[in-house]
Scaffold this motif. Structure first.
Motif, PDB file in Angstrom:
ATOM      1  N   ALA A 179      29.768 -52.458  26.131  1.00  0.00           N
ATOM      2  CA  ALA A 179      28.386 -52.868  26.388  1.00  0.00           C
ATOM      3  C   ALA A 179      27.886 -53.807  25.304  1.00  0.00           C
ATOM      4  N   ALA A 180      28.242 -53.522  24.036  1.00  0.00           N
ATOM      5  CA  ALA A 180      27.776 -54.348  22.920  1.00  0.00           C
ATOM      6  C   ALA A 180      28.406 -55.729  22.917  1.00  0.00           C
ATOM      7  N   ARG A 181      29.568 -55.865  23.542  1.00  0.00           N
ATOM      8  CA  ARG A 181      30.268 -57.150  23.540  1.00  0.00           C
ATOM      9  C   ARG A 181      29.766 -58.108  24.616  1.00  0.00           C
ATOM     10  N   GLU A 182      28.905 -57.647  25.506  1.00  0.00           N
ATOM     11  CA  GLU A 182      28.328 -58.572  26.480  1.00  0.00           C
ATOM     12  C   GLU A 182      27.531 -59.645  25.731  1.00  0.00           C
ATOM     13  N   PRO A 183      27.650 -60.910  26.142  1.00  0.00           N
ATOM     14  CA  PRO A 183      27.028 -61.985  25.356  1.00  0.00           C
ATOM     15  C   PRO A 183      25.510 -61.877  25.219  1.00  0.00           C
ATOM     16  N   HIS A 184      24.873 -61.196  26.143  1.00  0.00           N
ATOM     17  CA  HIS A 184      23.414 -61.068  26.107  1.00  0.00           C
ATOM     18  C   HIS A 184      22.950 -59.779  25.435  1.00  0.00           C
ATOM     19  N   ALA A 185      23.865 -58.887  25.057  1.00  0.00           N
ATOM     20  CA  ALA A 185      23.491 -57.534  24.640  1.00  0.00           C
ATOM     21  C   ALA A 185      22.552 -57.528  23.435  1.00  0.00           C
ATOM     22  N   ALA A 186      22.853 -58.318  22.417  1.00  0.00           N
ATOM     23  CA  ALA A 186      22.025 -58.318  21.212  1.00  0.00           C
ATOM     24  C   ALA A 186      20.623 -58.833  21.523  1.00  0.00           C
ATOM     25  N   ARG A 187      20.541 -59.899  22.307  1.00  0.00           N
ATOM     26  CA  ARG A 187      19.216 -60.449  22.651  1.00  0.00           C
ATOM     27  C   ARG A 187      18.377 -59.422  23.397  1.00  0.00           C
ATOM     28  N   VAL A 188      18.969 -58.746  24.369  1.00  0.00           N
ATOM     29  CA  VAL A 188      18.232 -57.768  25.156  1.00  0.00           C
ATOM     30  C   VAL A 188      17.756 -56.615  24.267  1.00  0.00           C
ATOM     31  N   MET A 189      18.653 -56.117  23.428  1.00  0.00           N
ATOM     32  CA  MET A 189      18.287 -55.020  22.526  1.00  0.00           C
ATOM     33  C   MET A 189      17.114 -55.409  21.640  1.00  0.00           C
ATOM     34  N   LEU A 190      17.170 -56.602  21.057  1.00  0.00           N
ATOM     35  CA  LEU A 190      16.098 -57.035  20.161  1.00  0.00           C
ATOM     36  C   LEU A 190      14.783 -57.211  20.915  1.00  0.00           C
ATOM     37  N   GLU A 191      14.834 -57.751  22.119  1.00  0.00           N
ATOM     38  CA  GLU A 191      13.603 -57.923  22.893  1.00  0.00           C
ATOM     39  C   GLU A 191      12.950 -56.586  23.192  1.00  0.00           C
ATOM     40  N   VAL A 192      13.743 -55.613  23.612  1.00  0.00           N
ATOM     41  CA  VAL A 192      13.179 -54.303  23.935  1.00  0.00           C
ATOM     42  C   VAL A 192      12.611 -53.644  22.684  1.00  0.00           C
ATOM     43  N   VAL A 193      13.401 -53.604  21.611  1.00  0.00           N
ATOM     44  CA  VAL A 193      12.952 -52.947  20.385  1.00  0.00           C
ATOM     45  C   VAL A 193      11.682 -53.588  19.863  1.00  0.00           C
ATOM     46  N   ARG A 194      11.638 -54.908  19.815  1.00  0.00           N
ATOM     47  CA  ARG A 194      10.489 -55.587  19.227  1.00  0.00           C
ATOM     48  C   ARG A 194       9.248 -55.520  20.120  1.00  0.00           C
ATOM     49  N   SER A 195       9.443 -55.332  21.427  1.00  0.00           N
ATOM     50  CA  SER A 195       8.280 -55.159  22.304  1.00  0.00           C
ATOM     51  C   SER A 195       7.654 -53.779  22.143  1.00  0.00           C
ATOM     52  N   LEU A 196       8.446 -52.817  21.692  1.00  0.00           N
ATOM     53  CA  LEU A 196       7.964 -51.438  21.593  1.00  0.00           C
ATOM     54  C   LEU A 196       7.596 -51.020  20.181  1.00  0.00           C
ATOM     55  N   GLY A 197       8.116 -51.715  19.159  1.00  0.00           N
ATOM     56  CA  GLY A 197       7.860 -51.253  17.806  1.00  0.00           C
ATOM     57  C   GLY A 197       8.005 -52.323  16.753  1.00  0.00           C
ATOM     58  N   THR A 198       7.772 -51.919  15.515  1.00  0.00           N
ATOM     59  CA  THR A 198       7.943 -52.766  14.342  1.00  0.00           C
ATOM     60  C   THR A 198       8.823 -51.997  13.354  1.00  0.00           C
ATOM     61  N   TRP A 199       9.038 -52.563  12.177  1.00  0.00           N
ATOM     62  CA  TRP A 199       9.848 -51.859  11.187  1.00  0.00           C
ATOM     63  C   TRP A 199       9.173 -50.578  10.725  1.00  0.00           C
ATOM     64  N   ARG A 200       7.868 -50.453  10.984  1.00  0.00           N
ATOM     65  CA  ARG A 200       7.152 -49.228  10.615  1.00  0.00           C
ATOM     66  C   ARG A 200       7.351 -48.105  11.638  1.00  0.00           C
ATOM     67  N   GLY A 201       7.750 -48.467  12.842  1.00  0.00           N
ATOM     68  CA  GLY A 201       7.933 -47.453  13.881  1.00  0.00           C
ATOM     69  C   GLY A 201       7.411 -47.920  15.225  1.00  0.00           C
ATOM     70  N   VAL A 202       7.300 -46.990  16.156  1.00  0.00           N
ATOM     71  CA  VAL A 202       6.884 -47.303  17.520  1.00  0.00           C
ATOM     72  C   VAL A 202       5.396 -47.642  17.539  1.00  0.00           C
ATOM     73  N   ARG A 203       5.062 -48.716  18.232  1.00  0.00           N
ATOM     74  CA  ARG A 203       3.663 -49.160  18.285  1.00  0.00           C
ATOM     75  C   ARG A 203       2.787 -48.103  18.983  1.00  0.00           C
ATOM     76  N   PRO A 204       1.576 -47.863  18.475  1.00  0.00           N
ATOM     77  CA  PRO A 204       0.714 -46.853  19.098  1.00  0.00           C
ATOM     78  C   PRO A 204       0.022 -47.327  20.375  1.00  0.00           C
ATOM     79  N   GLN A 205      -0.186 -48.640  20.530  1.00  0.00           N
ATOM     80  CA  GLN A 205      -1.024 -49.109  21.627  1.00  0.00           C
ATOM     81  C   GLN A 205      -0.404 -48.790  22.995  1.00  0.00           C
ATOM     82  N   TRP A 206       0.865 -49.164  23.183  1.00  0.00           N
ATOM     83  CA  TRP A 206       1.462 -48.927  24.488  1.00  0.00           C
ATOM     84  C   TRP A 206       1.665 -47.436  24.731  1.00  0.00           C
TER      85      TRP A 206
END
Length: 284
Positions: A179-206
């Motif tokens: 799964a990690a070797r798919e060419p889009h895997a890193a981009r997708v992971m980063l988009e999901v993580v960054r939409s939901l949280g920051t380095w401090r943790g999961v965003r409270p608003q959503w």
């Protein structure tokens, strides 16, 4: 009865890997971030004895192609809805989600309540700010370097997911690497993580918006946690009890982030009892 093989279909011009088995009230199984439908293989097999069970690889995960728009909770939910339509599950279903999949199950129920008969939230995202340091790091600029597919990284990730190291099998490591070797895997992971949280943790608003909306639906809800979860800490179960006081809850001792695997038989029995006792009205 053997586990049905995963198949692929095209939905809105995009490849979707899925598995459908059995007859009866529909059940939808939703995996977590960076994972695949294989995380629910045991439950898929067991529940398909008397349910129509649908497992899907989320967009950009496993064998499913990525979206043409950023991967966020709403866009993932919309894509899953399209996939369910494509396999003929258009009425109320029992929605079962692990980790990100739990938040996704809640999002599906809020976006279209007619599709939700009940919720089973398994070590679900959405109940607190705290999340494993490894995911918080992905919010930082250099994060892509951390997502290089490597056997040692895959093994370490699997070891963090399971309390019992016996579940860190070569097959699971190979699946994670593929799964990690798919060419889009890193981009997708980063988009999901960054939409939901920051380095401090999961965003409270959503989280606040989603939990308020789910509470207003008054759906039969079961929240399950593994006591030794290193990804989303067990204190989130206390938060879930506060936010959803009518929900049923269960804590599996000596269990990590995936009770549906580490406690497969007891998990299936728990979920079946919940559905039987609450009478969730999934359409047959």
């Amino acid at each position: 009865m053997t586990l049905a093989p995963a198949e692929a279909l095209t939905v809105a011009g995009r490849r979707v890997r899925y598995r459908v088995s059995g007859d009866g009230p529909p059940v939808v199984l939703l995996h977590g971030i960076g994972r695949t439908l294989d995380d629910f293989a045991d439950q898929h097999h067991g529940l398909a004895r008397d349910h129509r069970v649908v497992s899907v690889d989320l967009p950009g995960h496993g064998g499913s192609a990525p979206l043409d728009v950023p991967h966020t909770l709403p866009t993932l939910a919309s894509a899953v809805t399209d996939a369910l339509d494509a396999v003929g599950v258009t009425g109320p279903a029992h929605l079962v989600g692990n980790s990100l999949g739990g938040a996704l199950a809640m999002r599906l129920a809020v976006d279209d309540p007619s599709r939700a008969a009940s919720l089973v939230l398994v070590n679900s995202a959405g109940f607190g700010r705290e999340v494993t340091f490894a995911l918080r790091l992905l919010a930082l600029p250099f994060a892509r370097l951390l997502l290089r597919p490597h056997p040692a990284i895959a093994r370490r990730t699997e070891r963090a997911i399971f309390h019992d190291p016996a579940y860190v099998t070569e097959a699971r490591i190979a699946t994670a690497l593929a799964a990690a070797r798919e060419p889009h895997a890193a981009r997708v992971m980063l988009e999901v993580v960054r939409s939901l949280g920051t380095w401090r943790g999961v965003r409270p608003q959503w989280r606040a918006e989603l939990l308020d909306a789910v509470a207003a639906l008054d759906l039969p809800t079961l929240v399950v946690w593994g006591e030794r979860d290193l990804v989303l800490p067990v204190r989130h179960l206390t938060n879930a009890r506060t936010r959803f006081p009518q929900a049923r809850t269960h804590l599996f001792p000596d269990t990590g982030h995936m009770p549906q695997i580490e406690q497969a038989a007891d998990f299936e029995a728990l979920v079946r009892r919940f559905w039987s006792e609450t009478g969730g009205a999934a359409a047959g």
